[in-house]
Motif scaffolding. Structure first.
Motif, short mmCIF file in Angstrom:
data_model
loop_
_atom_site.label_atom_id
_atom_site.label_comp_id
_atom_site.label_asym_id
_atom_site.label_seq_id
_atom_site.Cartn_x
_atom_site.Cartn_y
_atom_site.Cartn_z
N ARG A 1 -23.00 103.16 68.89
CA ARG A 1 -21.54 103.22 69.00
C ARG A 1 -20.90 101.90 68.58
O ARG A 1 -19.71 101.88 68.19
CB ARG A 1 -21.12 103.60 70.42
CG ARG A 1 -21.33 105.06 70.75
CD ARG A 1 -20.73 105.43 72.09
NE ARG A 1 -19.29 105.32 72.09
CZ ARG A 1 -18.52 105.50 73.17
NH1 ARG A 1 -19.10 105.76 74.34
NH2 ARG A 1 -17.22 105.38 73.10
N PHE A 2 -21.64 100.81 68.65
CA PHE A 2 -21.10 99.54 68.12
C PHE A 2 -20.87 99.67 66.62
O PHE A 2 -19.89 99.14 66.08
CB PHE A 2 -22.07 98.40 68.39
CG PHE A 2 -22.08 97.91 69.81
CD1 PHE A 2 -21.03 97.15 70.30
CD2 PHE A 2 -23.13 98.20 70.65
CE1 PHE A 2 -21.03 96.69 71.61
CE2 PHE A 2 -23.15 97.75 71.96
CZ PHE A 2 -22.09 96.99 72.44
N ARG A 3 -21.77 100.35 65.95
CA ARG A 3 -21.63 100.55 64.50
C ARG A 3 -20.37 101.38 64.21
O ARG A 3 -19.61 101.05 63.29
CB ARG A 3 -22.88 101.25 63.97
CG ARG A 3 -22.88 101.55 62.49
CD ARG A 3 -24.26 102.06 62.08
NE ARG A 3 -24.26 102.58 60.73
CZ ARG A 3 -24.37 101.84 59.63
NH1 ARG A 3 -24.48 100.52 59.75
NH2 ARG A 3 -24.39 102.38 58.43
N HIS A 4 -20.15 102.43 64.98
CA HIS A 4 -18.95 103.23 64.80
C HIS A 4 -17.70 102.40 65.10
O HIS A 4 -16.66 102.57 64.45
CB HIS A 4 -18.98 104.44 65.73
CG HIS A 4 -20.06 105.43 65.40
ND1 HIS A 4 -20.47 105.66 64.12
CD2 HIS A 4 -20.81 106.23 66.20
CE1 HIS A 4 -21.42 106.58 64.12
NE2 HIS A 4 -21.66 106.93 65.37
N THR A 5 -17.80 101.51 66.07
CA THR A 5 -16.66 100.68 66.43
C THR A 5 -16.30 99.73 65.30
O THR A 5 -15.11 99.54 64.98
CB THR A 5 -16.97 99.89 67.71
OG1 THR A 5 -17.28 100.81 68.77
CG2 THR A 5 -15.79 99.03 68.13
N VAL A 6 -17.29 99.11 64.68
CA VAL A 6 -17.02 98.21 63.55
C VAL A 6 -16.36 98.97 62.41
O VAL A 6 -15.37 98.51 61.82
CB VAL A 6 -18.33 97.54 63.07
CG1 VAL A 6 -18.10 96.78 61.76
CG2 VAL A 6 -18.85 96.59 64.13
N GLY A 7 -16.88 100.16 62.09
CA GLY A 7 -16.28 100.95 61.02
C GLY A 7 -14.85 101.33 61.34
O GLY A 7 -13.96 101.26 60.47
N THR A 8 -14.58 101.71 62.59
CA THR A 8 -13.22 102.09 62.99
C THR A 8 -12.28 100.90 62.93
O THR A 8 -11.15 101.00 62.45
CB THR A 8 -13.24 102.68 64.40
OG1 THR A 8 -14.14 103.79 64.44
CG2 THR A 8 -11.85 103.12 64.82
N GLN A 9 -12.75 99.73 63.41
CA GLN A 9 -11.89 98.55 63.38
C GLN A 9 -11.58 98.11 61.96
O GLN A 9 -10.48 97.65 61.66
CB GLN A 9 -12.56 97.41 64.15
CG GLN A 9 -12.60 97.64 65.66
CD GLN A 9 -13.30 96.52 66.41
OE1 GLN A 9 -14.14 95.82 65.85
NE2 GLN A 9 -12.93 96.35 67.67
N LEU A 10 -12.55 98.26 61.06
CA LEU A 10 -12.28 97.93 59.65
C LEU A 10 -11.22 98.86 59.09
O LEU A 10 -10.30 98.42 58.37
CB LEU A 10 -13.57 98.06 58.83
CG LEU A 10 -14.61 96.95 59.05
CD1 LEU A 10 -15.93 97.32 58.36
CD2 LEU A 10 -14.10 95.63 58.50
N ALA A 11 -11.32 100.17 59.39
CA ALA A 11 -10.34 101.11 58.89
C ALA A 11 -8.96 100.83 59.48
O ALA A 11 -7.95 100.88 58.78
CB ALA A 11 -10.78 102.54 59.22
#
Length: 713
Positions: free
Chosen positions: A540-550
């Motif tokens: 979920r950290f990986r999903h969080t980084v992707g979401t924050q970038l978007a």
């Protein structure tokens, strides 16, 4: 090996014999001759006792071969109940028990291998004695160097482990040369350990070795515990010898190969005619670039099918006899099967993993014209379960802050750094676990930069790294370089590399680096569900980084580069979660009562777009943006060749673009006036037409056509 130990050593004999009395006594005099003598004795105490033990053992066992073939308990001076013979002082005694030094001499000096049963049944405490070791041919300097290297790798109290393993291997091999121990010796001795622990006498023998506080435990568990301890000691020795370069085979715990499954691709007992094409196909995939995990999953899918066939249709001995009817029954079986782990039906994704390799096998084998499989594929894409498409689950901001506070308080530097890295890089767990000692450098301005190793996309990538994670990683890199663990072959990179996350010469597991500390951090942060289970996984950290970038407006290419995605669709998923354009236009057009204008606005508002166009626009809306609005033309319709600001049926705009429209209107009016002054009537007509069209668009949007201070193109 010293000259003393080499003197008068006979060649190994097929029949084992005692050493001559004069030879052994002479060896004792040379080793212990300078020991102090007690009053009234001509010989030092070590010489007297060892001579006595020799004489008694030879008298009791005049034929050494009979001693080797005698029952184990008798060779250990134990009765049928495992009770030892005790002297008057209460100390254990016996002809064989007290002759340990003599038997060690036979093994080391006469090169007489001792059987594993005896070696594993007793203790040895003098093999590495500074006085005795050189006379036995043991290189004590080398042994001490191994001990130092072991400590460097992190085994602070590992000398006892090293002594146990090396002493027994040398005695079992009948060779005092430590450098001759190889991988085959370790694996063979590991099998001897397993065999010994399965002996019925093992529990009796081990009961006499354990501390008195454990003698009341169930005797049945003692051999099990001993087997685990012995295999661990052998594994530690394997790690050590691998890191010194003596053994090239990478250590695996339990001395079992990690590729055993490759040697048995089909279940035992499978009819040969069925096994042949399956084995051929799986072996072919192993020779390609397929990941081993993927091939193993395919192998497991076949095992389920073949076992079902063996139970339900034993009459089928060739795949050519398999029909679509059989496959449909198997699909029904999977659909109705209950998972024994949770008592629920198999999940759709589980059934998908069981069916997908079979579909690929039947399609490819029939295309290749194999004559031992059905001529037509028995499975189609429609047989695969429909899987739900889910959006990534990012960690909400407030939960993330609480969680990272708990992560920063973790005591273990490896676990803390691993979670900091996954939080700030968005890398996969396996990628972080395989970071190399040269993975960290910096951009020209000094900002940290991390090199992510080759992974499932078969490509390295360089990404920025938050200084907090970089500082923690830099400390571990320095420690890894100091420890100097040997390089390991990275199957992804296809070359030996030195990893950062190593402990005692071994790579750390994903469970140790991520699962265990994250469980601790979630409990500390209160991120638990109703049953007390953690609600955050490392991924979920990986999903969080992707979401924050978007959310920050990062381009799709940036998200792809940082997360290591192979195509834009994977990265566009994060734009679906929090597309700032989508949110802004929703607020302006729908929530705030905004309006649409342009030829395509009516089709959009009336929901007259076909399904293919809608599906394309859902994932590619960012590609439709123009200077003054959007074009709904799909790639299949080809490039647009008309003026998008006049009458294009695919063009529409929103109030968001009103400032740009007004600025463009001013520019067109200026260009029209310039054309008048130059005497260009056609240009005057063109610019006035564009200006009229822009006025019409602004009017449809309900926006003013008069210039405003903030207008810009």
């Amino acid at each position: 090996m010293t000259a003393l130990s080499l003197a008068a050593v006979p060649e190994p004999s097929p029949r084992r014999r005692h050493a001559p009395r004069e030879e052994y006594f002479g060896w004792l005099d040379a080793v212990f001759g300078d020991e102090p003598r007690a009053h009234g004795h001509d010989l030092a105490a070590p010489i007297r006792s060892r001579r006595y033990f020799y004489n008694r053992f030879v008298k009791h066992w005049p034929d050494l071969e009979e001693w080797f073939t005698a029952p184990l308990l008798a060779r250990l001076d134990l009765d049928q109940d495992g009770a030892p013979t005790l002297a008057a002082s209460g100390k254990r005694t016996g002809p064989s028990y007290d002759a340990g030094s003599y038997l060690t001499y036979l093994s080391m000096v006469h090169r007489m291998p001792m059987d594993a049963d005896w070696v594993l049944s007793r203790n040895f405490d003098s093999l590495f004695n500074p006085r005795v070791a050189p006379a036995l041919g043991v290189d004590l300097d080398l042994f001490n160097a191994l001990d130092q290297r072991q400590r460097q790798l992190g085994y602070r109290y590992g000398r006892a482990l090293l002594t146990w393993a090396v002493a027994r291997l040398l005695l079992w091999r009948g060779d005092s040369d430590i450098t001759s121990i190889d991988y085959d010796d370790l694996t063979a001795f590991g099998e001897e350990i397993r065999r010994w622990c399965a002996r019925p006498e093992a529990r009796l023998i081990r009961a006499g070795h354990v501390h008195r506080t454990r003698r009341n435990h169930d005797p049945a568990v003692l051999p099990v515990q001993f087997e685990q301890q012995c295999l661990t000691r052998l594994h530690v020795l394997h790690v050590l010898l691998f890191n010194t370069g003596q053994i090239s085979r990478e250590p695996r715990h339990g001395l079992r190969s990690d590729v055993i499954w490759k040697q048995q691709l089909v279940p035992p007992g499978t009819p040969p005619v069925i096994a042949a094409p399956v084995d051929r196909w799986l072996n072919g995939r192993l020779q390609t670039t397929d990941r081993a995990e993927s091939v193993r999953g395919a192998r497991d899918a076949f095992r389920y099918l073949l076992r079902w066939l063996a139970e339900e249709h034993p009459e089928i001995t060739s795949l050519t006899a398999l029909t679509r009817d059989h496959i449909e029954r198997y699909l029904t079986y999977l659909h109705e099967r209950i998972n024994p782990r949770n008592g629920k039906p198999l999940a759709a994704r589980t059934r998908y993993t069981y069916i997908s390799p079979l579909l690929q096998f039947f399609q490819e084998a029939s295309q290749w014209g194999w004559d031992d499989v059905p001529a037509r594929p028995l499975l189609g894409r429609s047989d695969l379960p429909k899987l739900p498409s889910r959006l990534p689950r990012f960690i909400p901001r407030d939960e993330l802050d609480r969680l990272m506070t708990a992560v920063e308080e973790l005591e273990n530097p490896y676990q803390r750094t691993a979670l900091l890295l996954v939080r700030w890089s968005g890398a996969r767990r396996g990628e972080i676990r395989r970071l190399t000692v040269d993975c960290l450098d910096a951009y020209p301005d000094g900002y940290p930069r991390l090199r992510i190793p080759v992974g499932k996309t078969y490509a390295e990538r360089m990404i920025p790294l938050h200084p907090q994670a970089a500082d923690a990683l830099r400390e571990l890199i320095a420690k890894a370089k100091t420890d100097g663990a040997a390089a390991r072959y990275d199957t992804w990179a296809q070359q030996p590399v030195r990893w950062v996350f190593m402990h005692r010469g071994r790579p750390m597991s994903k469970n140790y680096l991520f699962d265990e500390p994250l469980k601790i951090a979630c409990h500390a942060a209160g991120l638990l569900d109703g049953e007390g289970r953690q609600t955050v996984s490392a991924h979920r950290f990986r999903h969080t980084v992707g979401t924050q970038l978007a959310e920050g407006g990062a381009q799709i290419q940036t998200i792809m580069a940082i997360l290591g995605h192979r195509n834009a669709q994977m990265s566009a998923t994060y734009s679906h979660i929090s597309d700032p354009v989508l949110k802004e236009q929703y607020e302006k057009v729908i929530a705030a009562g905004g309006r649409l204008a342009g030829p395509a606005a009516e089709a959009l508002l009336a929901d007259r777009l076909d399904a293919d166009t809608v599906n394309w626009l859902k994932t590619n809306f960012f590609k439709t943006e123009l200077e003054l609005g959007h074009c709904l033309r799909t790639p299949a319709e080809g490039p647009c060749e008309c003026d998008l600001y006049l009458r294009c049926t695919k063009f529409f705009t929103t109030s968001e673009y009103a400032p740009r429209l007004r600025a463009r209107l001013v520019r067109e009016q200026q260009l029209a006036q310039d054309a008048i002054e130059r005497g260009w009537p056609r240009e005057v007509e063109r610019h006035n037409a564009v200006a009229d069209r822009i006025r019409a668009l602004l009017t449809e949007l309900g926006e003013s056509i008069e210039p405003e201070p903030d207008d810009h193109c």
